[in-house]
Design a protein around this motif. Sequence first.
Motif, PDB file in Angstrom:
ATOM      1  N   LYS A 100       0.624  -1.440  -0.181  1.00  0.00           N
ATOM      2  CA  LYS A 100       0.447  -0.367   0.204  1.00  0.00           C
ATOM      3  C   LYS A 100       1.021   1.446   0.729  1.00  0.00           C
ATOM      4  O   LYS A 100      -0.223   1.988  -0.426  1.00  0.00           O
ATOM      5  N   ARG A 101       1.809   1.151   0.165  1.00  0.00           N
ATOM      6  CA  ARG A 101       3.552   2.794  -0.266  1.00  0.00           C
ATOM      7  C   ARG A 101       3.507   2.549  -1.130  1.00  0.00           C
ATOM      8  O   ARG A 101       3.758   1.589  -1.537  1.00  0.00           O
ATOM      9  N   SER A 102       4.051   4.138  -1.496  1.00  0.00           N
ATOM     10  CA  SER A 102       4.418   3.956  -2.633  1.00  0.00           C
ATOM     11  C   SER A 102       6.140   3.483  -2.636  1.00  0.00           C
ATOM     12  O   SER A 102       6.523   3.976  -1.826  1.00  0.00           O
ATOM     13  N   ASN A 103       6.477   3.438  -4.270  1.00  0.00           N
ATOM     14  CA  ASN A 103       7.996   3.315  -4.217  1.00  0.00           C
ATOM     15  C   ASN A 103       8.773   4.203  -3.760  1.00  0.00           C
ATOM     16  O   ASN A 103       9.953   4.341  -3.364  1.00  0.00           O
ATOM     17  N   ARG A 104       7.847   5.829  -4.003  1.00  0.00           N
ATOM     18  CA  ARG A 104       8.659   7.184  -2.935  1.00  0.00           C
ATOM     19  C   ARG A 104       8.925   6.749  -2.260  1.00  0.00           C
ATOM     20  O   ARG A 104       9.848   7.670  -1.292  1.00  0.00           O
ATOM     21  N   PHE A 105       7.397   6.509  -1.153  1.00  0.00           N
ATOM     22  CA  PHE A 105       7.693   6.381   0.192  1.00  0.00           C
ATOM     23  C   PHE A 105       8.896   5.917   0.530  1.00  0.00           C
ATOM     24  O   PHE A 105       9.843   5.443   1.009  1.00  0.00           O
ATOM     25  N   LEU A 106       8.884   4.424  -0.265  1.00  0.00           N
ATOM     26  CA  LEU A 106      10.365   3.138   0.688  1.00  0.00           C
ATOM     27  C   LEU A 106      11.501   3.384   0.791  1.00  0.00           C
ATOM     28  O   LEU A 106      12.323   3.474   0.965  1.00  0.00           O
ATOM     29  N   ARG A 107      11.854   4.332  -1.004  1.00  0.00           N
ATOM     30  CA  ARG A 107      13.214   4.837  -1.061  1.00  0.00           C
ATOM     31  C   ARG A 107      13.554   5.840  -0.022  1.00  0.00           C
ATOM     32  O   ARG A 107      14.481   5.851   0.692  1.00  0.00           O
ATOM     33  N   GLN A 108      12.637   7.097  -0.128  1.00  0.00           N
ATOM     34  CA  GLN A 108      13.423   7.434   1.056  1.00  0.00           C
ATOM     35  C   GLN A 108      12.920   7.018   2.663  1.00  0.00           C
ATOM     36  O   GLN A 108      13.638   7.425   3.462  1.00  0.00           O
ATOM     37  N   GLN A 109      12.333   6.277   3.009  1.00  0.00           N
ATOM     38  CA  GLN A 109      12.567   5.876   4.351  1.00  0.00           C
ATOM     39  C   GLN A 109      14.209   4.983   4.282  1.00  0.00           C
ATOM     40  O   GLN A 109      13.785   3.727   5.619  1.00  0.00           O
ATOM     41  N   THR A 110      14.972   4.665   3.608  1.00  0.00           N
ATOM     42  CA  THR A 110      15.982   3.617   4.434  1.00  0.00           C
ATOM     43  C   THR A 110      16.999   4.709   4.401  1.00  0.00           C
ATOM     44  O   THR A 110      17.018   5.361   5.393  1.00  0.00           O
ATOM     45  N   GLY A 111      18.244   3.340   5.199  1.00  0.00           N
ATOM     46  CA  GLY A 111      18.798   3.831   6.151  1.00  0.00           C
ATOM     47  C   GLY A 111      18.694   3.907   7.713  1.00  0.00           C
ATOM     48  O   GLY A 111      17.276   4.009   8.289  1.00  0.00           O
ATOM     49  N   THR A 112      19.096   5.691   8.277  1.00  0.00           N
ATOM     50  CA  THR A 112      18.696   5.695   9.587  1.00  0.00           C
ATOM     51  C   THR A 112      18.162   7.035   9.568  1.00  0.00           C
ATOM     52  O   THR A 112      18.626   7.862   8.311  1.00  0.00           O
ATOM     53  N   SER A 113      17.825   7.698  10.137  1.00  0.00           N
ATOM     54  CA  SER A 113      17.280   9.528  11.237  1.00  0.00           C
ATOM     55  C   SER A 113      17.307   9.868  12.582  1.00  0.00           C
ATOM     56  O   SER A 113      17.490   8.822  13.388  1.00  0.00           O
ATOM     57  N   LEU A 114      17.607  10.813  12.329  1.00  0.00           N
ATOM     58  CA  LEU A 114      18.075  11.751  13.825  1.00  0.00           C
ATOM     59  C   LEU A 114      16.958  11.572  15.235  1.00  0.00           C
ATOM     60  O   LEU A 114      15.593  11.703  14.416  1.00  0.00           O
ATOM     61  N   VAL A 115      16.513  11.352  16.139  1.00  0.00           N
ATOM     62  CA  VAL A 115      15.718  11.307  17.420  1.00  0.00           C
ATOM     63  C   VAL A 115      15.082  13.317  17.308  1.00  0.00           C
ATOM     64  O   VAL A 115      16.508  13.894  17.618  1.00  0.00           O
ATOM     65  N   ALA A 116      14.396  13.725  17.341  1.00  0.00           N
ATOM     66  CA  ALA A 116      14.275  14.957  18.289  1.00  0.00           C
ATOM     67  C   ALA A 116      15.009  15.130  19.238  1.00  0.00           C
ATOM     68  O   ALA A 116      14.392  14.184  20.301  1.00  0.00           O
ATOM     69  N   GLU A 117      15.215  16.036  19.776  1.00  0.00           N
ATOM     70  CA  GLU A 117      16.255  16.617  20.507  1.00  0.00           C
ATOM     71  C   GLU A 117      15.608  16.085  22.253  1.00  0.00           C
ATOM     72  O   GLU A 117      15.914  15.684  22.698  1.00  0.00           O
ATOM     73  N   PRO A 118      14.119  16.639  21.887  1.00  0.00           N
ATOM     74  CA  PRO A 118      13.353  16.150  23.633  1.00  0.00           C
ATOM     75  C   PRO A 118      13.292  14.840  23.670  1.00  0.00           C
ATOM     76  O   PRO A 118      13.647  14.813  25.284  1.00  0.00           O
ATOM     77  N   ASP A 119      12.918  14.086  22.858  1.00  0.00           N
ATOM     78  CA  ASP A 119      12.693  12.729  22.568  1.00  0.00           C
ATOM     79  C   ASP A 119      14.204  12.378  22.939  1.00  0.00           C
ATOM     80  O   ASP A 119      14.257  10.895  24.504  1.00  0.00           O
ATOM     81  N   ALA A 120      14.829  12.879  22.726  1.00  0.00           N
ATOM     82  CA  ALA A 120      16.744  12.296  22.838  1.00  0.00           C
ATOM     83  C   ALA A 120      17.445  12.157  23.939  1.00  0.00           C
ATOM     84  O   ALA A 120      17.675  11.854  24.774  1.00  0.00           O
TER      85      ALA A 120
END
Length: 67
Positions: A35-55
């Motif tokens: 159900k997800r687009s190919n564009r979404f799946l490409r953008q979801q590779t790798g890692t990202s940073l946690v927001a500062e308050p959550d960190a």
Amino acid sequence: MPKMKTKSGAKKRFSFTASGKVKHGVVGKRHGMTKRSNRFLRQQTGTSLVAEPDARIIKRNFFPYER
């Protein structure tokens, strides 16, 4: 007094950059990819940073010696 332990679930899910920021794996790629687009799946590779308050919460509560 015994050593404080790192939460095992947190050590599997989070890692740290050299400057001390918290990284996590991107969300939304475990199941239901049809159900997800190919564009979404490409953008979801790798890692990202946690927001500062959550960190701050993650460092304080789950990693007692990682400052």
